[in-house]
Motif scaffolding. Structure first.
Motif, PDB file in Angstrom:
ATOM      1  N   CYS A   1       0.804  -1.223   0.000  1.00 36.05           N
ATOM      2  CA  CYS A   1       0.000   0.000   0.000  1.00 36.05           C
ATOM      3  C   CYS A   1       0.844   1.283   0.000  1.00 36.05           C
ATOM      4  CB  CYS A   1      -0.963   0.000   1.188  1.00 36.05           C
ATOM      5  SG  CYS A   1      -0.186   0.367   2.777  1.00 36.05           S
ATOM      6  N   ARG A   2       2.018   1.209   0.560  1.00 31.18           N
ATOM      7  CA  ARG A   2       2.972   2.331   0.662  1.00 31.18           C
ATOM      8  C   ARG A   2       2.484   3.475   1.553  1.00 31.18           C
ATOM      9  NH1 ARG A   2       7.532   2.034  -1.789  1.00 31.18           N
ATOM     10  NH2 ARG A   2       7.887   4.287  -1.655  1.00 31.18           N
ATOM     11  N   MET A   3       1.537   3.200   2.431  1.00 27.67           N
ATOM     12  CA  MET A   3       1.139   4.244   3.384  1.00 27.67           C
ATOM     13  C   MET A   3       2.196   4.427   4.479  1.00 27.67           C
ATOM     14  SD  MET A   3      -1.379   6.149   3.031  1.00 27.67           S
ATOM     15  CE  MET A   3      -1.528   6.875   4.653  1.00 27.67           C
TER      16      MET A   3
HETATM   17 FE1  FES Z   1       1.321  -1.185   3.406  1.00 27.74          FE
HETATM   18 FE2  FES Z   1       3.699  -0.921   4.674  1.00 27.74          FE
HETATM   19  S1  FES Z   1       3.326  -0.970   2.594  1.00 27.74           S
HETATM   20  S2  FES Z   1       1.713  -0.955   5.501  1.00 27.74           S
END
Ligand code: FES
Length: 576
Positions: free
Chosen positions: A47-49
């Motif tokens: 997700c890259r969040m």
């Molecule tokens: Fe989704 Fe780290 S990439 S929580």
């Protein structure tokens, strides 16, 4: 353990080598947002969040999977990091159905909360998805709405890695990928066991239990119906969280008051039903031990485990306890003994069960759960649905006085109370079975070896002239492992408790949902279970067979035939 010195937001800290930046930040009381990461089971960094800035690195790194190293300098909320998270959220929102006001997860959606925190408060650049998915409501217990799915894959991970079921996965590629079942079957056509753990980890409103609380309101307002509600042990340990109380807050008294205010005719305690279950199950165990047959005996109060067994291990159906689960037993007694006593025909009584569980929605529709010729239980609502009912009735939950359950089914032993925790059923059964076998009280009423949230716990107890070997399992992947070891004769047990949800019903798929930070770091099951064990330890009545309601009904009503007919059930092989 080797340690490294790092700086996080300018503050020096010494932490164990090999720890992820995300965990280190949490240790330093800094929350980094996550949308896909689930400890140990979904570490896919998609997700890259959770990106952070690391001095010397050209690109931002995903903190959930990047380990700290000596001298690292990390910024968790720099302007570059925040801008990146905003872009990520806009991208997700551009592909997300934006019907937040009417969404079941409104106000408890992780995506909504992150958008709010990051100032994504208009639709600029987030037009909402164009592609439409059909909503899958084929399952009895839940709905999948892929229009709200953000492809975090948490549901896939929990289904496969915790429950070992794996009936959902990623279909398609790239932008066209979506979560679905094999051959695009509806979830209801698969071997889904209805545990609802996927709902608990879904960060949005893509997964939710079938909402049935409006039917309960309708019954309450129907003067021709006598509406009885019962609440499972674990509900009182999770409902408070729906109203913002900290995890680990017991709310039994407030819950009962709220149910009275909602207008139910009677408020009964499923804990009382649990005491009946224990008496019947202990009798079954003693009989099988005497006869040396159909051992190990497996507990039967978890309907997700029963369904799993019927699909995947039908050859051990004979080993399942035939006892109905506590709320079904209580429903059966309400529609037979109680109905007769209050002079209201069973057909006019509606039994509503409030459960921490979505599989109970499936269970009440099973055959052979209808002692009076009508379903023992008519409607199951989850802890969350009860929260919605209370909220929509304008009840100020936090300010409520303590109420008390109604007679007749108001009294329970400590044994009945601990049913909601993994190991609780076993411990309760051992307290009674020990006395049935030896005619003496067990040396200790607390069987500490089988408490706690470990997935598999085993113990041996001396009971009379017998060494009783027991196992307590939670999470169906663990159940598969223990069944394998039993089948291969690598392990031998007399009695095995199995619960589908990790840590037992306190962590059930219908409990108040917590956000991912709490799921990953909050020890939710332990804190909720403590409430139940504390209630037990303070109780003067701690054994199911000494519950005066139980003894009264066996004296007045439950002869051997009735007990068998009303309190026991049967199972079927369902195939794969
Ligand atoms: Fe989704 Fe780290 S990439 S929580």
């Amino acid at each position: 353990m080797l340690e490294v010195q790092i700086k996080i937001n300018g503050i020096p800290v010494i932490v164990p080598e090999g720890t992820s930046i995300l965990k280190v930040a949490r240790m330093a009381n800094i929350k980094i947002p996550t949308l896909c990461w689930l400890k140990e089971i979904n570490e896919i960094a998609s997700c890259r969040m959770c990106v952070v800035e690391v001095k010397g690195e050209e690109e931002l790194v995903t903190s959930c999977v990047t380990e700290v190293r000596e001298g690292m300098e990390i910024l968790t909320h720099s302007s570059q990091v925040v801008e990146s998270r905003k872009s990520t959220l806009r991208l997700i929102m551009a592909n997300h159905e934006q019907k937040c006001l009417t969404c079941v997860r409104n106000n408890s959606c992780e995506l909504q909360k992150l958008c709010h925190e990051h100032g994504i408060d208009d639709a600029s650049g987030c037009q909402g998805r164009e592609k439409r998915y059909e909503v899958d409501d084929s399952a009895v217990h839940m709905v999948r709405d892929n229009n709200k799915c953000i492809m975090c894959r948490r549901c896939v991970a929990v289904c496969r890695e915790v429950e070992g079921v794996g009936v959902i996965g990623v279909h398609g590629k790239g932008n066209d990928s979506y979560i679905g079942s094999p051959f695009d079957m509806g979830l209801g056509e698969t071997t889904c066991v209805s545990c609802g753990q996927c709902i608990n980890v879904c960060p949005t409103g893509a997964l939710y239990e079938k909402q049935e609380y409006n039917a309960v309101f309708s019954y309450i307002s129907d003067p021709s119906k006598y509406v009885v509600v019962q609440t499972a042990p674990a509900v009182r340990a999770g409902l408070g969280e729906y109203f913002g109380l900290p995890v680990g807050t017991g709310v039994e008294g407030k819950m009962v008051t709220a149910l009275k205010m909602l207008g139910f005719d009677k408020i009964f305690d499923t804990n009382t039903g649990a005491d009946f279950t224990i008496v019947e199950e202990a009798k079954e165990l003693v009989k099988r031990l005497e006869e040396g047959e159909k051992l190990p005996l497996f507990t039967s109060c978890c309907p997700a485990w029963i369904k799993y067994c019927e699909h995947y291990n039908p050859e051990i159906i004979d080993h399942l306890s035939t006892c109905k689960s506590p709320h079904e037993m209580l429903g059966a007694l309400i529609k037979t003994y109680y109905a007769e006593n209050i002079g209201i025909p069973a057909k006019d009584i509606v039994v509503v069960s409030v459960m921490p569980c979505t599989a109970k929605k499936f269970e009440i529709k099973r055959e052979d759960e209808n002692a009076a010729g009508f379903p023992d239980v008519d409607i199951v609502i989850t802890t969350r649905e009860l929260g919605r009912m209370i909220g929509s009735a304008g009840i100020c939950f936090g300010d409520l006085p303590e109420g008390e359950f109604d007679t007749l089914f108001n009294k329970s032993s400590g044994a009945g109370k601990i049913f909601g925790a993994s190991g609780g059923v076993m411990e309760a059964a051992l307290r009674t079975a020990y006395e049935m076998i030896t005619q003496k009280e067990a040396p200790s009423l607390e069987f500490q070896e089988i408490r706690g949230t470990k997935g598999i716990k085993t113990a041996e107890y001396r009971v009379g002239d017998q060494q009783l070997k027991v196992a307590v399992v939670s999470g169906l992947k663990n159940a598969a492992n223990i069944l394998e070891s039993i089948k291969n004769r690598e392990a031998e047990y007399h009695f095995v408790e199995i619960m589908a949800c990790p840590g037992g019903c306190v962590n059930g798929g219908g409990q108040t949902r917590q956000a991912s930070d709490m799921i990953n770091f909050g020890q939710i099951a332990e804190r909720r279970a403590k409430i139940l064990y504390d209630m037990d330890s303070k109780d003067t009545l701690r054994k199911s067979h000494e519950n005066p309601v139980v003894t009264k009904l066996y004296e007045e009503f439950l002869d051997e035939q009735k007990a068998h007919e009303y309190l026991h059930t049967s199972y079927v092989s369902r195939g794969l």
